[in-house]
Motif scaffolding. Structure first.
Motif, mmCIF file in Angstrom:
data_model
loop_
_atom_site.group_PDB
_atom_site.id
_atom_site.type_symbol
_atom_site.label_atom_id
_atom_site.label_comp_id
_atom_site.label_asym_id
_atom_site.label_seq_id
_atom_site.Cartn_x
_atom_site.Cartn_y
_atom_site.Cartn_z
ATOM 1 N N GLU A 172 4.396 24.805 3.560
ATOM 2 C CA GLU A 172 3.112 24.865 2.857
ATOM 3 C C GLU A 172 2.596 23.481 2.449
ATOM 4 O O GLU A 172 1.410 23.187 2.560
ATOM 5 N N SER A 173 3.485 22.626 1.947
ATOM 6 C CA SER A 173 3.052 21.345 1.390
ATOM 7 C C SER A 173 4.046 20.253 1.771
ATOM 8 O O SER A 173 5.270 20.461 1.721
ATOM 9 N N PHE A 174 3.505 19.074 2.143
ATOM 10 C CA PHE A 174 4.340 17.946 2.545
ATOM 11 C C PHE A 174 3.792 16.697 1.854
ATOM 12 O O PHE A 174 2.637 16.321 2.057
ATOM 13 N N VAL A 175 4.633 16.052 1.027
ATOM 14 C CA VAL A 175 4.202 14.868 0.267
ATOM 15 C C VAL A 175 5.048 13.679 0.700
ATOM 16 O O VAL A 175 6.278 13.697 0.587
ATOM 17 N N LEU A 176 4.390 12.639 1.191
ATOM 18 C CA LEU A 176 5.057 11.406 1.584
ATOM 19 C C LEU A 176 5.008 10.407 0.427
ATOM 20 O O LEU A 176 3.934 10.133 -0.125
ATOM 21 N N ILE A 177 6.159 9.850 0.064
ATOM 22 C CA ILE A 177 6.211 8.801 -0.960
ATOM 23 C C ILE A 177 5.960 7.473 -0.263
ATOM 24 O O ILE A 177 6.775 6.998 0.523
ATOM 25 N N SER A 178 4.809 6.858 -0.560
ATOM 26 C CA SER A 178 4.451 5.595 0.074
ATOM 27 C C SER A 178 4.529 4.455 -0.952
ATOM 28 O O SER A 178 5.113 4.618 -2.031
ATOM 29 N N THR A 179 3.944 3.326 -0.641
ATOM 30 C CA THR A 179 4.075 2.131 -1.473
ATOM 31 C C THR A 179 2.804 1.286 -1.410
ATOM 32 O O THR A 179 2.058 1.339 -0.424
ATOM 33 N N ASP A 180 2.592 0.476 -2.453
ATOM 34 C CA ASP A 180 1.444 -0.432 -2.427
ATOM 35 C C ASP A 180 1.612 -1.517 -1.364
ATOM 36 O O ASP A 180 0.638 -2.159 -0.960
ATOM 37 N N LYS A 181 2.835 -1.720 -0.889
ATOM 38 C CA LYS A 181 3.064 -2.725 0.160
ATOM 39 C C LYS A 181 2.504 -2.281 1.509
ATOM 40 O O LYS A 181 2.469 -3.069 2.462
ATOM 41 N N ALA A 182 2.065 -1.015 1.607
ATOM 42 C CA ALA A 182 1.457 -0.528 2.843
ATOM 43 C C ALA A 182 0.015 -0.990 2.997
ATOM 44 O O ALA A 182 -0.587 -0.811 4.061
ATOM 45 N N ASN A 230 4.574 -7.846 5.497
ATOM 46 C CA ASN A 230 5.991 -7.722 5.835
ATOM 47 C C ASN A 230 6.207 -6.436 6.619
ATOM 48 O O ASN A 230 5.366 -5.526 6.614
ATOM 49 N N VAL A 231 7.348 -6.358 7.291
ATOM 50 C CA VAL A 231 7.641 -5.227 8.166
ATOM 51 C C VAL A 231 7.795 -3.938 7.366
ATOM 52 O O VAL A 231 7.345 -2.869 7.790
ATOM 53 N N MET A 232 8.444 -4.023 6.213
ATOM 54 C CA MET A 232 8.627 -2.809 5.419
ATOM 55 C C MET A 232 7.278 -2.182 5.071
ATOM 56 O O MET A 232 7.059 -0.981 5.271
ATOM 57 N N GLY A 233 6.342 -2.987 4.574
ATOM 58 C CA GLY A 233 5.024 -2.461 4.241
ATOM 59 C C GLY A 233 4.300 -1.920 5.451
ATOM 60 O O GLY A 233 3.629 -0.880 5.386
ATOM 61 N N ALA A 234 4.461 -2.615 6.586
ATOM 62 C CA ALA A 234 3.805 -2.171 7.822
ATOM 63 C C ALA A 234 4.358 -0.817 8.275
ATOM 64 O O ALA A 234 3.605 0.066 8.693
ATOM 65 N N LYS A 236 5.615 1.492 6.424
ATOM 66 C CA LYS A 236 5.137 2.529 5.519
ATOM 67 C C LYS A 236 3.674 2.864 5.789
ATOM 68 O O LYS A 236 3.251 4.024 5.659
ATOM 69 N N ARG A 237 2.878 1.871 6.199
ATOM 70 C CA ARG A 237 1.486 2.165 6.586
ATOM 71 C C ARG A 237 1.474 3.000 7.860
ATOM 72 O O ARG A 237 0.694 3.946 7.994
ATOM 73 N N TRP A 238 2.350 2.672 8.807
ATOM 74 C CA TRP A 238 2.458 3.485 10.014
ATOM 75 C C TRP A 238 2.890 4.906 9.656
ATOM 76 O O TRP A 238 2.428 5.879 10.265
ATOM 77 N N ALA A 239 3.784 5.045 8.676
ATOM 78 C CA ALA A 239 4.215 6.379 8.251
ATOM 79 C C ALA A 239 3.028 7.183 7.720
ATOM 80 O O ALA A 239 2.910 8.380 7.986
ATOM 81 N N GLU A 240 2.129 6.521 6.971
ATOM 82 C CA GLU A 240 0.919 7.195 6.494
ATOM 83 C C GLU A 240 0.052 7.642 7.664
ATOM 84 O O GLU A 240 -0.493 8.758 7.670
ATOM 85 N N LEU A 241 -0.087 6.752 8.666
ATOM 86 C CA LEU A 241 -0.898 7.087 9.839
ATOM 87 C C LEU A 241 -0.259 8.235 10.637
ATOM 88 O O LEU A 241 -0.962 9.133 11.127
ATOM 89 N N VAL A 242 1.071 8.200 10.767
ATOM 90 C CA VAL A 242 1.783 9.288 11.443
ATOM 91 C C VAL A 242 1.512 10.605 10.732
ATOM 92 O O VAL A 242 1.251 11.642 11.368
ATOM 93 N N LEU A 243 1.565 10.570 9.414
ATOM 94 C CA LEU A 243 1.355 11.781 8.622
ATOM 95 C C LEU A 243 -0.047 12.357 8.864
ATOM 96 O O LEU A 243 -0.222 13.573 9.003
ATOM 97 N N GLN A 244 -1.044 11.465 8.930
ATOM 98 C CA GLN A 244 -2.410 11.938 9.161
ATOM 99 C C GLN A 244 -2.556 12.530 10.564
ATOM 100 O O GLN A 244 -3.280 13.515 10.764
#
Length: 635
Positions: free
Chosen positions: A414-424, A429-433, A435-443
């Motif tokens: 029913e519901s899926f919540v991704l914990i992201s970061t302001d570094k996205a 840096n790679v870690m922030g990148a 996490k931004r890709w993870a947001e894009l994957v989620l969308q």
């Protein structure tokens, strides 16, 4: 057979009885001691002058009794009987000298008058000797009594006398609790309320904050407890900031909400945490939002053993889920969080050992437990480690998110919540990148879930991401590192004097994450209000001072612990952001949560980019993979 009371128990009992006497009884006792003491002083002065202690005629006894009779009204007018003996200070010594001088002058005038009348009352040197002996005896009576009163306290507590900041009802209860123990003993209250200053509250004197330097030196105070449970965070920060400048070990009593359980107040006193200086007054959580995606549902938390994941599990367990599934790849971390949740005993808890990258494990996870809500906190988040392990960062943060999200909508979660970061946001840096890709994957997975739901006639999975900054005390935070460095004697390392970050308590961040997930309609990126940014160098100074030390001044050489600037790490920014497009943020029904719908790649375009990234990782083209990560993440 009962044992006879020891000397110290008898002495402490007598001390307690003396302290418990009414104020008027204490004053009468002191006046009586002064009267006989001064009478002895003038008699001893006469004896010193004539070389013996003579037997006096009645008229001379009356003359000598006139000396204390003159002195006591002078003492009264100058407030010597208003002061509390156990808190009398060196300032009283000067008052005693002035009072004795005036009283001696009055009595010497009487003696001089009688001499003029040829009574030969006393030699002229007697008043001088009387002044010296009287001053000594009056001062000795007060400071000697103070020493005796504090003697059992010093014997039991050594130098562990403490001040309590806040002469309120809770402060009084704390003082009484401390007085019954052996760890610390209250020396008095400190309060800036003008109506309380210099008064006695529950047997303890209330001092203004300006008297702190005197109290520290005079009573050997090394500790102070801030007792303002109903004050705002801003007020507590103001008080702690003032106290930390006095070389004191500062402790704090938690807010009223934390002490409502009625436990012993002494056990609730804790060290001042940096969160007491950086925190904000939290907004009361909405029970409806907290329970919407959790109550009576099967909830999955990935990364359950991490800082955020474990706090998520703890709060979720209190919200009445049908079952809580813990997914974690670290066996020790999974064991610890599972053990603590079992102790709570609020719901069924199922520990599952595995990685989000493992398709077989994730598929079985959804099939076995009929998951309804997912909180995805599993991620590699340490910036330097991900920077030097790009392949693992991509696999876990990007592909792991895709694997979990795809199985989630296929299993009709029913519901899926991704914990992201302001570094996205515009990452360097790679870690922030990742996490931004993870947001894009989620969308992208959200778009696919909508399409699938339309074909099946179902509602589909509501996907969202929640983006926030640093949380106090997390494994990736600078705070544990600073604490270790301070305990080791320094230096405390800061990357750059101008670097700033946002901070929030883990408890508040998780509480807001849960509420944000309940606000989701699908595809949003939620942004948590992090308050004001904090300079990391100021954070370091605060933590050094809270530990009872002073930052070392490189110019003067004064201080205890040096702060060293190591330079920005690869990919590190001076400041972090929460929004890619500030004009895109919209308020929600919660004052601390904003919502944004950020620009998307088309499914075809993003799939091409994802395949290119995978190809770089498979062929070990790390530099090319990093460039692609940052390029896409910054668009």
């Amino acid at each position: 057979m009962s044992q006879a009371p020891s000397f110290w128990s008898k002495f402490s009992g007598a001390r307690g009885m003396a302290i418990a006497l009414p104020r008027t009884a204490k004053q009468f006792l002191l006046i009586t001691v002064d009267f006989f003491g001064l009478f002895f002083a003038v008699w001893a002065a006469y004896g010193l002058r004539v070389g013996e202690l003579p037997v006096l005629p009645l008229w001379q006894i009356l003359l000598f009794a006139a000396a204390p009779a003159f002195a006591i009204p002078v003492f009264m007018l100058n407030g010597l009987y208003r002061s509390v003996i156990r808190y009398v200070g060196e300032k009283a010594l000067w008052t005693i000298v002035k009072c004795m001088f005036l009283a001696t002058l009055l009595w010497a005038s009487l003696v001089f008058f009688l001499d003029v009348q040829r009574f030969e009352a006393a030699p002229r040197s007697v008043p001088i000797l009387y002044f010296m002996l009287g001053t000594l005896l009056v001062a000795a009576s007060r400071f000697g009594a103070r020493w005796l009163i504090w003697l059992p306290v010093r014997r039991v507590n050594s130098s562990r006398q403490v001040l309590i900041f806040g002469a309120n009802e809770t402060g009084i209860q704390l003082a009484n609790s401390l007085g019954q123990g052996k760890e610390m003993f209250p020396a008095g209250f400190v309060d800036d309320n003008p109506s309380l200053i210099h008064k006695d509250v529950s047997g303890f004197r209330v001092y203004p904050p300006e008297r702190l330097p005197f109290l520290i030196d005079h009573y050997e105070i090394a500790d102070v407890i801030v007792c303002l449970p109903d004050a705002s965070s801003a007020r507590r920060r103001e008080v702690v900031a003032m106290l930390e400048s006095h070389q004191l070990k500062v402790r704090i009593l938690p807010p009223l909400a934390d002490i409502a359980s009625g436990k012993n107040l002494v056990n609730l006193v804790r060290e001042v945490d940096v969160g007491d200086l950086l925190g904000r007054d939290p907004v009361v959580a909405d029970p409806a939002l907290l329970g919407k995606c959790i109550y009576n549902k099967v909830v999955l938390v990935t990364g359950a053993g991490g800082s955020i994941g474990s706090e998520l599990c703890r709060q979720i367990a209190l919200l009445g889920p049908c079952k809580l599934v813990l997914f974690e790849q670290s066996e020790p971390a999974l064991y610890q969080v599972h053990r603590k949740l079992l102790q709570m005993g609020t719901c069924e808890v199922v520990p599952v050992l595995g990685s989000v990258v493992d398709q077989y494990a994730v598929s079985n996870l959804f099939k076995a437990h009929s998951i309804q809500t997912v909180y995805h906190a599993a991620a590699h988040k340490h910036v330097p480690l991900v920077e030097s392990n790009i392949s693992e960062g991509v696999k876990n943060n990007v592909l792991g998110t895709q694997n979990l999200a795809r199985h989630a909508w296929q299993a009709c979660v029913e519901s899926f919540v991704l914990i992201s970061t302001d570094k996205a946001v515009r990452p360097t840096n790679v870690m922030g990148a990742t996490k931004r890709w993870a947001e894009l994957v989620l969308q992208q997975e959200y778009e696919q879930s909508i399409q699938q739901a339309q074909l099946n006639g179902s509602n589909g999975t509501v996907f969202c991401a929640v983006r926030f900054g640093n949380v106090l005390g997390s494994s990736g935070s600078v705070i544990p590192l600073f604490r270790e460095q301070i305990l080791a004697g320094g230096p405390v390392t800061v990357t750059h004097p101008e670097v700033v970050r946002y901070f929030m308590s883990i408890h508040e961040a998780v509480e807001l994450v849960i509420q944000a997930g309940s606000l989701a309609k699908g595809g949003e990126v939620f942004l948590l209000d992090m308050g004001d940014s904090v300079k990391i160098v100021d954070l370091a100074r605060n933590m050094i001072q809270l530990a009872g030390f002073q930052p070392l001044d490189p110019v003067t050489g004064q201080g205890d612990i040096p702060i060293q600037f190591s330079g920005l790490r690869p990919g590190e920014k001076l400041y972090e952001e929460l929004l890619i497009d500030k004009e895109n943020a919209q308020p929600t029904s919660h004052s601390k949560i904003m919502s944004a719908h950020e620009s998307l790649f088309s499914q075809t375009e993003f799939q091409v980019l994802l395949e290119e990234l995978l190809s770089c990782i498979e062929q070990n083209q790390i530099d090319r993979a990093k460039a692609l990560l940052l390029k896409v993440a910054c668009q």
